[in-house]
Design an enzyme around this catalytic site. Structure first.
Site, mmCIF file in Angstrom:
data_model
loop_
_atom_site.group_PDB
_atom_site.id
_atom_site.type_symbol
_atom_site.label_atom_id
_atom_site.label_comp_id
_atom_site.label_asym_id
_atom_site.label_seq_id
_atom_site.Cartn_x
_atom_site.Cartn_y
_atom_site.Cartn_z
ATOM 1 N N LYS A 53 -42.260 -54.961 61.568
ATOM 2 C CA LYS A 53 -41.006 -55.541 62.067
ATOM 3 C C LYS A 53 -40.822 -55.219 63.536
ATOM 4 O O LYS A 53 -40.441 -56.086 64.338
ATOM 5 C CB LYS A 53 -39.812 -55.000 61.274
ATOM 6 C CG LYS A 53 -39.657 -55.628 59.911
ATOM 7 C CD LYS A 53 -38.670 -54.881 59.044
ATOM 8 C CE LYS A 53 -38.693 -55.439 57.639
ATOM 9 N NZ LYS A 53 -38.030 -54.608 56.642
ATOM 10 N N GLN A 97 -33.986 -50.071 55.917
ATOM 11 C CA GLN A 97 -35.113 -50.373 55.023
ATOM 12 C C GLN A 97 -34.841 -49.837 53.615
ATOM 13 O O GLN A 97 -34.449 -48.675 53.433
ATOM 14 C CB GLN A 97 -36.404 -49.761 55.593
ATOM 15 C CG GLN A 97 -37.657 -50.062 54.801
ATOM 16 C CD GLN A 97 -38.041 -51.547 54.792
ATOM 17 O OE1 GLN A 97 -37.775 -52.267 55.754
ATOM 18 N NE2 GLN A 97 -38.637 -52.001 53.717
ATOM 19 N N ASP A 120 -30.073 -58.827 57.065
ATOM 20 C CA ASP A 120 -30.782 -58.847 55.779
ATOM 21 C C ASP A 120 -30.059 -59.739 54.767
ATOM 22 O O ASP A 120 -30.633 -60.111 53.746
ATOM 23 C CB ASP A 120 -30.824 -57.429 55.182
ATOM 24 C CG ASP A 120 -32.182 -56.769 55.346
ATOM 25 O OD1 ASP A 120 -33.197 -57.486 55.342
ATOM 26 O OD2 ASP A 120 -32.215 -55.526 55.459
HETATM 27 N N1 GUN Z 1 -37.432 -53.652 51.251
HETATM 28 C C1 GUN Z 1 -38.198 -54.646 50.748
HETATM 29 N N2 GUN Z 1 -37.858 -55.834 51.293
HETATM 30 C C2 GUN Z 1 -36.841 -55.584 52.147
HETATM 31 C C3 GUN Z 1 -36.073 -56.410 53.005
HETATM 32 O O1 GUN Z 1 -36.227 -57.638 53.086
HETATM 33 N N3 GUN Z 1 -35.136 -55.763 53.745
HETATM 34 C C4 GUN Z 1 -34.930 -54.422 53.657
HETATM 35 N N4 GUN Z 1 -33.965 -53.894 54.409
HETATM 36 N N5 GUN Z 1 -35.608 -53.633 52.856
HETATM 37 C C5 GUN Z 1 -36.569 -54.212 52.113
#
Ligand code: GUN
Length: 296
Positions: A53, A97, A120
């Site tokens: 990311k 996350q 998100d």
């Molecule tokens: N963990 C797995 N997929 C995601 C996501 O799309 N966003 C976040 N914040 N955590 C995750």
């Protein structure tokens, strides 16, 4: 006949180029989109997602404020950092996350994020808006699946979609997005899960299958109608002594056998994965535009 492979890396690269151009245009107006990233603990899969990311932000020209917190960080400390980012004008999007360590209440943390920075799309405010069809940040993985379908020329309207998996991150939001009366939706959707009575019979009905169960070989060739479109959201590590790192990544679909029945299929890796991060960049750009009164 063997299915055509949906190249998620290529679709993601096309979208990221569009985003990068828009970011460069915004910079001419002194607007730099910013993403706050918080990772608690040392889960290896989460570490690699977060690294990817951050790299993607840099490539797109998006500022990223990266925070690695130790696994014993308290819930209150984490929420204090979220609140600091809520009040920071340089930050347009906040990403915590998931999953979080067991001692932290995930719902409380997600509720602390300013819904206007919830790139998100996990805050109940955004979830609710999405469900009733109001403008909201759409969760990145399901939105990425929809973009893959649309950009591969698959007609969603009127299609029978079967989703295997009912997580808050993929299955539930994707089902909601696909039943909306808009250009991403108008599908007829069935959501299957661990208590579904006859998974094979349900999946056999599908024009579009989305596997998001988090388990290898959940969708096998006998469950797939000839010509179905198959989207594999799974990312599973399976031991593989022939690989230097000791494992390889597989999806939830028995790819080799299913590709002989499907018309289109996503590989793992290189399918949905690159789209998730792309949609995060998309939401962060969108948030920066909204914060500066720029509408498109
Ligand atoms: N963990 C797995 N997929 C995601 C996501 O799309 N966003 C976040 N914040 N955590 C995750």
């Amino acid at each position: 006949m063997s299915a055509k492979i949906i190249d998620g890396k290529q679709v993601a690269a096309d979208m990221r180029a569009e985003i990068k151009n828009e970011v460069a245009e915004l910079k001419k107006q002194n607007v730099v989109p910013g993403l706050g990233v918080i990772l608690v603990g040392e889960d290896p899969a989460s570490q690699s997602y977060v690294k990817a990311k951050e790299r993607a932000c840099e490539e797109a020209g998006i500022f990223s404020d990266d925070n690695r917190l130790s696994a014993d960080t308290s819930e209150d400390e984490l929420i204090a950092l979220v609140e600091k980012m809520n009040n920071d004008d340089k930050i347009n999007g906040i990403l915590v996350q998931l999953p979080l360590p067991k001692h932290i209440n995930e719902s409380r943390v997600l509720l602390a994020i300013d819904p206007d920075k919830d790139v998100d799309g996990f805050h109940p405010m955004n979830v609710g808006k999405m469900v009733v069809g109001e403008r909201a940040f759409l969760p990145c993985t399901p939105h990425g699946c929809i973009q893959l379908l649309k950009r591969s020329g698959v007609k969603i309207e009127g299609a029978k979609v079967v989703i295997v998996g009912r997580s808050n991150i993929v299955g539930k939001p994707l089902a909601n997005m696909l039943i909306q009366k808009n250009e991403n939706g108008n599908a007829t959707v069935t959501v299957c899960h661990t208590r579904t009575k006859n998974l094979k019979d349900e999946v056999l009905q599908a024009d579009i299958i989305v596997a998001a169960a988090g388990r290898p070989n959940t969708v096998t060739a006998d469950m797939v109608k000839d010509g179905a479109v198959v989207i594999d959201v799974g990312v599973n590590r399976v031991e593989d002594a022939s690989r230097k790192r000791g494992y390889r990544l597989v999806g939830d679909v028995d790819f080799e056998a299913v590709k002989e029945k499907a018309s289109l299929i996503t590989p793992v890796p290189g399918g949905v994965g690159p789209m998730t991060i792309t949609m995060l960049l998309f939401n962060t750009l969108e948030s920066a535009k909204r914060a500066n009164g720029i509408t498109t």
